[in-house]
Design a protein around this motif. Sequence first.
Motif, mmCIF file in Angstrom:
data_model
loop_
_atom_site.group_PDB
_atom_site.id
_atom_site.type_symbol
_atom_site.label_atom_id
_atom_site.label_comp_id
_atom_site.label_asym_id
_atom_site.label_seq_id
_atom_site.Cartn_x
_atom_site.Cartn_y
_atom_site.Cartn_z
ATOM 1 N N ILE A 1 49.213 89.034 -7.721
ATOM 2 C CA ILE A 1 48.234 89.407 -8.744
ATOM 3 C C ILE A 1 48.751 90.613 -9.537
ATOM 4 C CG2 ILE A 1 45.898 90.259 -9.147
ATOM 5 C CD1 ILE A 1 45.060 88.812 -6.589
ATOM 6 N N PRO A 2 48.792 90.549 -10.879
ATOM 7 C CA PRO A 2 49.180 91.707 -11.679
ATOM 8 C C PRO A 2 48.253 92.893 -11.415
ATOM 9 C CG PRO A 2 49.069 89.722 -13.024
ATOM 10 C CD PRO A 2 48.470 89.372 -11.693
ATOM 11 N N VAL A 3 48.815 94.097 -11.530
ATOM 12 C CA VAL A 3 48.089 95.318 -11.174
ATOM 13 C C VAL A 3 48.115 96.303 -12.342
ATOM 14 C CG1 VAL A 3 48.052 97.337 -9.660
ATOM 15 C CG2 VAL A 3 48.565 95.085 -8.715
ATOM 16 N N ALA B 1 44.201 92.822 -11.358
ATOM 17 C CA ALA B 1 43.587 93.812 -10.467
ATOM 18 C C ALA B 1 43.648 95.179 -11.133
ATOM 19 C CB ALA B 1 44.319 93.849 -9.132
ATOM 20 N N VAL B 2 42.574 95.936 -11.037
ATOM 21 C CA VAL B 2 42.509 97.271 -11.624
ATOM 22 C C VAL B 2 42.281 98.282 -10.505
ATOM 23 C CG1 VAL B 2 41.386 98.765 -13.322
ATOM 24 C CG2 VAL B 2 41.556 96.299 -13.747
ATOM 25 N N LEU C 1 48.413 91.591 -3.931
ATOM 26 C CA LEU C 1 48.808 92.299 -5.145
ATOM 27 C C LEU C 1 50.318 92.218 -5.340
ATOM 28 C CD1 LEU C 1 46.566 95.495 -4.904
ATOM 29 C CD2 LEU C 1 46.067 93.312 -6.032
ATOM 30 N N THR C 2 50.729 92.157 -6.584
ATOM 31 C CA THR C 2 52.147 92.009 -6.899
ATOM 32 C C THR C 2 52.950 93.243 -6.504
ATOM 33 O OG1 THR C 2 53.698 91.335 -8.632
ATOM 34 C CG2 THR C 2 52.058 92.993 -9.227
ATOM 35 N N THR C 3 54.231 93.055 -6.287
ATOM 36 C CA THR C 3 55.182 94.155 -6.144
ATOM 37 C C THR C 3 56.228 94.106 -7.258
ATOM 38 O OG1 THR C 3 56.576 92.842 -4.657
ATOM 39 C CG2 THR C 3 54.902 94.250 -3.639
ATOM 40 N N PHE D 1 51.405 97.745 -14.166
ATOM 41 C CA PHE D 1 51.129 98.506 -15.378
ATOM 42 C C PHE D 1 50.338 99.776 -15.040
ATOM 43 C CE2 PHE D 1 50.369 93.854 -16.173
ATOM 44 C CZ PHE D 1 51.648 93.570 -16.629
ATOM 45 N N ALA D 2 50.337 100.711 -15.982
ATOM 46 C CA ALA D 2 49.532 101.924 -15.841
ATOM 47 C C ALA D 2 48.935 102.282 -17.189
ATOM 48 C CB ALA D 2 50.366 103.087 -15.304
#
Length: 262
Positions: free
Chosen positions: A42-44, A74-75, A113-115, A121-122
Amino acid sequence: MAFLQANVYSNVLGMEVSIDLILPQKTEKKIGTSTVGQMSDIPVLYLLHGMGGNHSAWERRTSIERYVSKLGLAVIMPSTDLGWYTDTTYDMNYWTFLSQELPEILQELFPQLTTKREKTFAAGLSMGGYGALKLGLALPEKFGAVASLSGAVNIAEHVDAFLAVRGRNYWEGIFGPLEELKGSVNDPMYLLNELVKSGKSIPKIFLCCGEEDDLLPLNNEMTKALTEANIPHTFEVGPGNHTWEFWDQWIQRVLDWLPLEK
């Protein structure tokens, strides 16, 4: 979506830290918003708060949960107090917590969650905009894109303005002697120059600021430096000031800009 409120223990900080999380969950609602679920990779998005805020600020003052409901994103919204996403001189290592320990904690608790760099992203506002840009410039191997909303992105050149907000003892508790801030690892301009010299891949960068915001000159200076370094980036200015009305509008623009699989 699932909205979680967590308290995790940080060995780096020696204390419990509060985190709000939005995680993709497949839902089919008769009334309301159906959402997209995903079980792995999942992108973060690390979404950082500003001065005076905490882990709950984005959730309470914007519609971030609704905005990401169909993105499969995911946030992660951690609380880092007034530490400026920095390893402070008073031995609270917020930078190490955010950049090293927190991703490890999240992988332990949420292995879906992705690695992957390209899916990590931030973003953040004000102090958090500084933190998000710092993550991208200092750790380009970990972040595929970073966004700063009304960020304090050139603090080292505007020390006097920040001294008008809080006293010298506060700022030197964070950064050490202010005369040494420029050219240090806490100076985004220095990090930018070091990144260019390193030859590493550079994350996508997004900057935005309100036309009436006192931090607009700092953002103008950063986009000028990025342009002179031939670094592709997006810089947008719109009506507004240093307010949640502005950030609620522009976080939607950031989400559209992120390199997500649509």
